[in-house]
Design a protein around this motif. Sequence first.
Motif, mmCIF file in Angstrom:
data_model
loop_
_atom_site.group_PDB
_atom_site.id
_atom_site.type_symbol
_atom_site.label_atom_id
_atom_site.label_comp_id
_atom_site.label_asym_id
_atom_site.label_seq_id
_atom_site.Cartn_x
_atom_site.Cartn_y
_atom_site.Cartn_z
ATOM 1 N N PHE A 63 -19.910 8.316 31.280
ATOM 2 C CA PHE A 63 -19.742 9.610 30.629
ATOM 3 C C PHE A 63 -20.764 9.775 29.506
ATOM 4 O O PHE A 63 -21.385 10.835 29.347
ATOM 5 C CB PHE A 63 -18.310 9.747 30.105
ATOM 6 C CG PHE A 63 -18.051 11.017 29.360
ATOM 7 C CD1 PHE A 63 -18.151 12.251 29.991
ATOM 8 C CD2 PHE A 63 -17.691 10.988 28.027
ATOM 9 C CE1 PHE A 63 -17.912 13.435 29.307
ATOM 10 C CE2 PHE A 63 -17.442 12.162 27.333
ATOM 11 C CZ PHE A 63 -17.553 13.380 27.969
ATOM 12 N N ALA A 64 -20.965 8.721 28.724
ATOM 13 C CA ALA A 64 -21.919 8.781 27.610
ATOM 14 C C ALA A 64 -23.346 8.977 28.107
ATOM 15 O O ALA A 64 -24.144 9.654 27.448
ATOM 16 C CB ALA A 64 -21.822 7.512 26.769
ATOM 17 N N ARG A 65 -23.694 8.421 29.259
ATOM 18 C CA ARG A 65 -25.034 8.585 29.821
ATOM 19 C C ARG A 65 -25.214 9.938 30.504
ATOM 20 O O ARG A 65 -26.322 10.290 30.887
ATOM 21 C CB ARG A 65 -25.327 7.475 30.825
ATOM 22 C CG ARG A 65 -25.579 6.123 30.192
ATOM 23 C CD ARG A 65 -26.136 5.134 31.208
ATOM 24 N NE ARG A 65 -25.233 4.901 32.310
ATOM 25 C CZ ARG A 65 -24.418 3.855 32.437
ATOM 26 N NH1 ARG A 65 -24.408 2.943 31.488
ATOM 27 N NH2 ARG A 65 -23.637 3.727 33.480
ATOM 28 N N GLY A 66 -24.113 10.674 30.685
ATOM 29 C CA GLY A 66 -24.201 11.977 31.324
ATOM 30 C C GLY A 66 -24.127 11.930 32.842
ATOM 31 O O GLY A 66 -24.434 12.923 33.506
ATOM 32 N N GLU A 67 -23.743 10.797 33.408
ATOM 33 C CA GLU A 67 -23.644 10.680 34.864
ATOM 34 C C GLU A 67 -22.457 11.461 35.409
ATOM 35 O O GLU A 67 -22.482 11.894 36.562
ATOM 36 C CB GLU A 67 -23.522 9.208 35.272
ATOM 37 C CG GLU A 67 -24.753 8.390 34.953
ATOM 38 C CD GLU A 67 -24.565 6.923 35.314
ATOM 39 O OE1 GLU A 67 -23.582 6.573 35.993
ATOM 40 O OE2 GLU A 67 -25.412 6.122 34.894
ATOM 41 N N ILE A 68 -21.398 11.606 34.609
ATOM 42 C CA ILE A 68 -20.225 12.363 35.024
ATOM 43 C C ILE A 68 -19.864 13.341 33.913
ATOM 44 O O ILE A 68 -20.170 13.110 32.741
ATOM 45 C CB ILE A 68 -19.023 11.450 35.347
ATOM 46 C CG1 ILE A 68 -18.656 10.568 34.147
ATOM 47 C CG2 ILE A 68 -19.291 10.598 36.576
ATOM 48 C CD1 ILE A 68 -17.426 9.710 34.357
ATOM 49 N N ASP A 71 -14.556 16.689 32.813
ATOM 50 C CA ASP A 71 -13.409 16.823 33.718
ATOM 51 C C ASP A 71 -13.271 15.607 34.622
ATOM 52 O O ASP A 71 -12.179 15.079 34.812
ATOM 53 C CB ASP A 71 -13.543 18.092 34.571
ATOM 54 C CG ASP A 71 -13.375 19.357 33.752
ATOM 55 O OD1 ASP A 71 -12.690 19.287 32.714
ATOM 56 O OD2 ASP A 71 -13.938 20.396 34.160
ATOM 57 N N GLU A 72 -14.406 15.183 35.201
ATOM 58 C CA GLU A 72 -14.350 14.010 36.075
ATOM 59 C C GLU A 72 -13.963 12.765 35.281
ATOM 60 O O GLU A 72 -13.190 11.921 35.750
ATOM 61 C CB GLU A 72 -15.694 13.794 36.767
ATOM 62 C CG GLU A 72 -15.667 12.677 37.774
ATOM 63 C CD GLU A 72 -16.961 12.542 38.560
ATOM 64 O OE1 GLU A 72 -17.040 11.601 39.356
ATOM 65 O OE2 GLU A 72 -17.879 13.370 38.372
ATOM 66 N N TYR A 73 -14.488 12.655 34.055
ATOM 67 C CA TYR A 73 -14.140 11.512 33.203
ATOM 68 C C TYR A 73 -12.635 11.466 32.958
ATOM 69 O O TYR A 73 -11.999 10.434 33.116
ATOM 70 C CB TYR A 73 -14.901 11.596 31.877
ATOM 71 C CG TYR A 73 -14.432 10.594 30.850
ATOM 72 C CD1 TYR A 73 -14.790 9.251 30.965
ATOM 73 C CD2 TYR A 73 -13.622 10.975 29.786
ATOM 74 C CE1 TYR A 73 -14.360 8.314 30.031
ATOM 75 C CE2 TYR A 73 -13.188 10.055 28.852
ATOM 76 C CZ TYR A 73 -13.557 8.732 28.982
ATOM 77 O OH TYR A 73 -13.111 7.815 28.066
ATOM 78 N N ARG A 74 -12.056 12.604 32.580
ATOM 79 C CA ARG A 74 -10.621 12.647 32.292
ATOM 80 C C ARG A 74 -9.785 12.373 33.543
ATOM 81 O O ARG A 74 -8.769 11.678 33.464
ATOM 82 C CB ARG A 74 -10.244 13.988 31.665
ATOM 83 C CG ARG A 74 -10.820 14.160 30.279
ATOM 84 C CD ARG A 74 -10.262 15.382 29.584
ATOM 85 N NE ARG A 74 -10.921 15.639 28.322
ATOM 86 C CZ ARG A 74 -10.642 15.012 27.193
ATOM 87 N NH1 ARG A 74 -9.724 14.077 27.162
ATOM 88 N NH2 ARG A 74 -11.289 15.319 26.081
#
Length: 92
Positions: A63-68, A71-74
């Motif tokens: 998530f921090a790298r911006g790959e997801i 919403d997908e993270y949660r």
Amino acid sequence: MTYWNGHGMTGWGWFAMSLGAILVWALLIIAGVLVVRALGRAPGPPRPPVGRPAAEQVLAERFARGEIDEDEYRRRLAVLRGDLPPSGGHSP
């Protein structure tokens, strides 16, 4: 004491008897250690091995790298924590 061969116990007899006694004590000690270890374990989910990141940590890094996206993270975080079934995807 009665000996089967009618004579006293020889050196090999004493050796075999001593070895047998040592083996019996070793087995009893090993069994005791295994029982204590099995009963002493803390209940709950196993911890991730040291040196390997936990699944939540990997997810946070993605998530921090911006790959997801958020919403997908949660969604994935909720699945990892057991809040949603794995195929339960979206809420209505």
